[in-house]
Motif scaffolding. Structure first.
Motif, mmCIF file in Angstrom:
data_model
loop_
_atom_site.group_PDB
_atom_site.id
_atom_site.type_symbol
_atom_site.label_atom_id
_atom_site.label_comp_id
_atom_site.label_asym_id
_atom_site.label_seq_id
_atom_site.Cartn_x
_atom_site.Cartn_y
_atom_site.Cartn_z
ATOM 1 N N PHE A 130 -20.052 -93.360 12.450
ATOM 2 C CA PHE A 130 -19.181 -93.002 13.429
ATOM 3 C C PHE A 130 -20.170 -92.388 14.670
ATOM 4 C CE2 PHE A 130 -14.705 -91.236 14.170
ATOM 5 C CZ PHE A 130 -14.667 -90.666 15.250
ATOM 6 N N LEU A 131 -19.938 -93.099 15.983
ATOM 7 C CA LEU A 131 -21.009 -93.077 16.911
ATOM 8 C C LEU A 131 -20.050 -92.536 18.305
ATOM 9 C CD1 LEU A 131 -24.163 -93.821 18.117
ATOM 10 C CD2 LEU A 131 -22.320 -94.614 20.034
ATOM 11 N N VAL A 132 -20.359 -91.383 18.861
ATOM 12 C CA VAL A 132 -19.624 -90.764 20.133
ATOM 13 C C VAL A 132 -20.445 -91.102 21.502
ATOM 14 C CG1 VAL A 132 -18.413 -88.996 21.267
ATOM 15 C CG2 VAL A 132 -18.221 -89.068 18.853
ATOM 16 N N ILE B 84 -16.764 -80.854 22.350
ATOM 17 C CA ILE B 84 -16.184 -80.430 21.061
ATOM 18 C C ILE B 84 -15.609 -81.599 20.248
ATOM 19 C CG2 ILE B 84 -14.305 -78.892 19.859
ATOM 20 C CD1 ILE B 84 -16.542 -77.420 21.500
ATOM 21 N N GLU B 85 -14.972 -82.550 20.751
ATOM 22 C CA GLU B 85 -14.645 -83.814 19.885
ATOM 23 C C GLU B 85 -16.058 -84.534 19.200
ATOM 24 O OE1 GLU B 85 -11.982 -86.597 21.954
ATOM 25 O OE2 GLU B 85 -10.744 -84.904 22.484
ATOM 26 N N ALA B 86 -16.901 -84.393 20.261
ATOM 27 C CA ALA B 86 -18.177 -84.990 19.811
ATOM 28 C C ALA B 86 -18.765 -84.417 18.865
ATOM 29 C CB ALA B 86 -18.890 -85.349 21.093
ATOM 30 N N MET B 87 -19.079 -83.111 19.004
ATOM 31 C CA MET B 87 -19.758 -82.273 17.920
ATOM 32 C C MET B 87 -19.185 -82.410 16.585
ATOM 33 S SD MET B 87 -22.553 -81.187 19.533
ATOM 34 C CE MET B 87 -22.986 -79.921 18.309
ATOM 35 N N THR B 88 -17.670 -82.147 16.579
ATOM 36 C CA THR B 88 -16.902 -82.302 15.237
ATOM 37 C C THR B 88 -17.108 -83.612 14.702
ATOM 38 O OG1 THR B 88 -15.011 -82.067 16.468
ATOM 39 C CG2 THR B 88 -15.861 -80.240 15.987
ATOM 40 N N LEU B 89 -16.871 -84.662 15.490
ATOM 41 C CA LEU B 89 -16.366 -85.813 14.582
ATOM 42 C C LEU B 89 -17.604 -86.858 14.375
ATOM 43 C CD1 LEU B 89 -13.410 -87.114 17.059
ATOM 44 C CD2 LEU B 89 -13.362 -86.389 14.595
ATOM 45 N N LEU C 52 -11.849 -94.480 5.507
ATOM 46 C CA LEU C 52 -11.936 -95.833 5.961
ATOM 47 C C LEU C 52 -13.200 -96.494 5.929
ATOM 48 C CD1 LEU C 52 -9.271 -95.905 8.770
ATOM 49 C CD2 LEU C 52 -9.000 -96.433 6.302
ATOM 50 N N LYS C 53 -14.194 -95.818 6.169
ATOM 51 C CA LYS C 53 -15.617 -96.099 6.301
ATOM 52 C C LYS C 53 -15.916 -97.559 7.209
ATOM 53 C CE LYS C 53 -17.111 -94.171 1.588
ATOM 54 N NZ LYS C 53 -15.627 -93.833 1.279
ATOM 55 N N VAL C 54 -15.304 -97.198 8.513
ATOM 56 C CA VAL C 54 -15.185 -98.492 9.359
ATOM 57 C C VAL C 54 -15.995 -98.006 10.487
ATOM 58 C CG1 VAL C 54 -14.098 -100.025 10.816
ATOM 59 C CG2 VAL C 54 -12.911 -99.372 8.599
ATOM 60 N N THR C 55 -17.113 -98.748 10.960
ATOM 61 C CA THR C 55 -17.980 -98.484 12.136
ATOM 62 C C THR C 55 -16.981 -98.239 13.263
ATOM 63 O OG1 THR C 55 -19.497 -100.070 11.416
ATOM 64 C CG2 THR C 55 -19.747 -99.316 13.526
ATOM 65 N N MET D 173 -5.340 -83.282 15.157
ATOM 66 C CA MET D 173 -5.617 -84.750 15.198
ATOM 67 C C MET D 173 -7.100 -85.169 15.039
ATOM 68 S SD MET D 173 -3.222 -86.544 15.402
ATOM 69 C CE MET D 173 -4.068 -88.195 15.702
ATOM 70 N N ARG D 174 -8.034 -84.233 15.526
ATOM 71 C CA ARG D 174 -9.603 -84.111 15.098
ATOM 72 C C ARG D 174 -9.847 -84.192 13.428
ATOM 73 N NH1 ARG D 174 -10.937 -80.385 19.063
ATOM 74 N NH2 ARG D 174 -11.551 -78.791 17.371
ATOM 75 N N ALA D 175 -8.938 -83.124 13.192
ATOM 76 C CA ALA D 175 -9.241 -83.149 11.554
ATOM 77 C C ALA D 175 -8.735 -84.432 10.821
ATOM 78 C CB ALA D 175 -8.598 -81.839 11.052
ATOM 79 N N GLU D 176 -7.513 -84.946 11.322
ATOM 80 C CA GLU D 176 -7.121 -86.294 10.621
ATOM 81 C C GLU D 176 -8.255 -87.617 10.868
ATOM 82 O OE1 GLU D 176 -3.189 -87.122 11.763
ATOM 83 O OE2 GLU D 176 -2.352 -85.127 11.290
ATOM 84 N N LEU D 177 -8.737 -87.394 12.067
ATOM 85 C CA LEU D 177 -9.547 -88.508 12.631
ATOM 86 C C LEU D 177 -10.952 -88.425 11.680
ATOM 87 C CD1 LEU D 177 -9.458 -88.878 16.155
ATOM 88 C CD2 LEU D 177 -9.027 -90.615 14.700
ATOM 89 N N LYS D 178 -11.439 -87.172 11.441
ATOM 90 C CA LYS D 178 -12.520 -86.852 10.501
ATOM 91 C C LYS D 178 -12.117 -87.486 9.313
ATOM 92 C CE LYS D 178 -16.422 -84.863 10.198
ATOM 93 N NZ LYS D 178 -17.947 -84.730 11.096
ATOM 94 N N HIS D 179 -11.046 -86.939 8.671
ATOM 95 C CA HIS D 179 -10.656 -87.643 7.467
ATOM 96 C C HIS D 179 -10.635 -88.884 7.111
ATOM 97 C CE1 HIS D 179 -8.973 -87.221 3.251
ATOM 98 N NE2 HIS D 179 -7.922 -88.038 3.749
ATOM 99 N N LEU D 180 -9.953 -89.650 8.257
ATOM 100 C CA LEU D 180 -9.726 -91.148 8.271
ATOM 101 C C LEU D 180 -11.253 -91.980 8.320
ATOM 102 C CD1 LEU D 180 -6.361 -91.742 10.218
ATOM 103 C CD2 LEU D 180 -6.841 -92.421 8.041
#
Length: 352
Positions: free
Chosen positions: A31-33, A195-200, A183-186, A172-179
């Motif tokens: 997961f690259l931001v 904040i989104e960058a640091m958390t995801l 899913l383990k997709v690039t 939604m950040r938490a949901e994206l992190k979990h997904l």
């Protein structure tokens, strides 16, 4: 699943260079931001990966194939946009199913795949609703489900949370992190929100003027900034950047106040960086230096004190129970283990 490799990628429009000779390797399932201010080239980079923009120079590789000449539909990537991109006349089920139908997937296979995707983003109860009957967060989840249902090699997400209110962005950040873990997709994720960058992110690429300034884990970006731009861009509040000089191993502010030992050779011009968390706040007379409070802010979880330090203002973080007034004097002390020095002309880090 696939890795994404960019080789000397450049995009120009006339004299304007949006992306300048960018090379980057994104690992399989990473997961690259891409993080940076507006106009830094992050969205253009992502659009070249998607095939929505043609590179002026360089190569885009997805897996073991160079895809420069492939149409977007042939790259096996799924995009999630800021504005959702839902069809208003279709139900949630139909919106999620649409990419499968256009690829000729048999109807018998579509329903279980749609329901599985809807379940992953908790939309099962809303499959019969049209977008106008959904909240902003639910619409964004429909857009995510529509991307998930395809099981692509790469997810490309362009500021997908920026239209949501603050509370919903956290959810939604938490949901994206979990997904992303499930899913383990690039994934390549574009945002200007640190904040989104640091958390995801597994890794963050901080961009400016079409060039990656620093690439590393969130911890590396925050705790070991490569230059002035990264130091000033990452963190909330941003890192304090104090101009001054080094004299006899001591940092001296432009206003002439001697601070903590920093070592290194004498310099007439230098910038000292220190985060608000690394400034200890105490009563006047109990710190290294006494300064007046310019502004006091209670955020609930902490207090932020902007102090007038000679000719400059510096932000320190205090205990959430601290209460002070404007113009009160307080003592502050810098943590000598977490100070950063930068060259004010080049912006590069000075390591002593």
């Amino acid at each position: 699943m696939a890795e994404v490799i960019l080789k000397n990628l450049t995009k120009r429009w006339g004299e304007f260079v949006a992306v300048d000779g960018q090379s980057l390797e994104i690992s399989d399932r990473e997961f690259l931001v891409l993080l940076g201010p507006s106009g830094c080239g992050k969205t253009t980079t992502m659009r070249m990966i998607a095939g929505l923009e043609e590179p002026t120079e360089g190569e885009v590789w997805i897996g073991d194939r160079m895809v420069n000449d492939d149409l977007p539909k042939d790259r096996d990537v799924a995009m999630v946009f800021q504005n959702y991109g839902l069809y208003p006349h279709m139900t949630t089920f139909e919106n999620i199913a649409y990419p499968l139908r256009v690829r000729g997937i048999p109807s018998s296979d579509i329903e279980p795949r749609v329901r599985r995707a809807a379940e992953q983003v908790e939309l099962t109860r809303f499959l019969d609703r049209r977008p106008k009957a959904l909240s902003g967060g639910q619409r964004q989840r429909v857009a995510l489900a529509r991307a998930i249902v395809r099981t692509p090699k790469v997810f490309l997400m362009d500021e997908p949370l920026s239209n949501l209110d603050a509370k919903l962005r956290v959810t939604m950040r938490a949901e994206l992190k979990h997904l992303s873990r499930e899913l383990k997709v690039t994934t390549v994720y574009v945002t200007h929100d640190q904040i989104e960058a640091m958390t995801l992110a597994d890794r963050v690429a901080v961009m400016k003027d079409g060039v990656i300034q620093q690439l590393g884990s969130p911890d590396e970006i925050y705790n070991d900034p490569a230059n002035l731009f990264v130091a000033g861009f990452i963190g909330s509040p941003a890192m304090n950047l104090i101009t001054g000089a080094i004299q006899g191993g001591q940092f001296v502010t432009t206003g002439g106040t001697q601070l903590v030992p920093v070592g290194g050779d004498d310099r007439n011009e230098v910038v000292l960086g220190v985060r608000a968390d690394d400034i200890r706040v105490s009563e006047a007379g109990k710190g290294n230096i006494d300064v007046p409070i310019y502004a006091f802010e209670n955020t609930g979880e902490a207090t932020l004190l902007t102090v007038q330090w000679g000719r400059q203002r510096v932000i320190a973080k205090g205990d959430r129970y601290l209460r002070k007034e404007q113009d009160d004097m307080i003592g502050i002390a810098l943590n000598p283990e977490h100070l950063y020095l930068f060259d004010p002309t080049s912006g590069s880090r000075i390591r002593t």
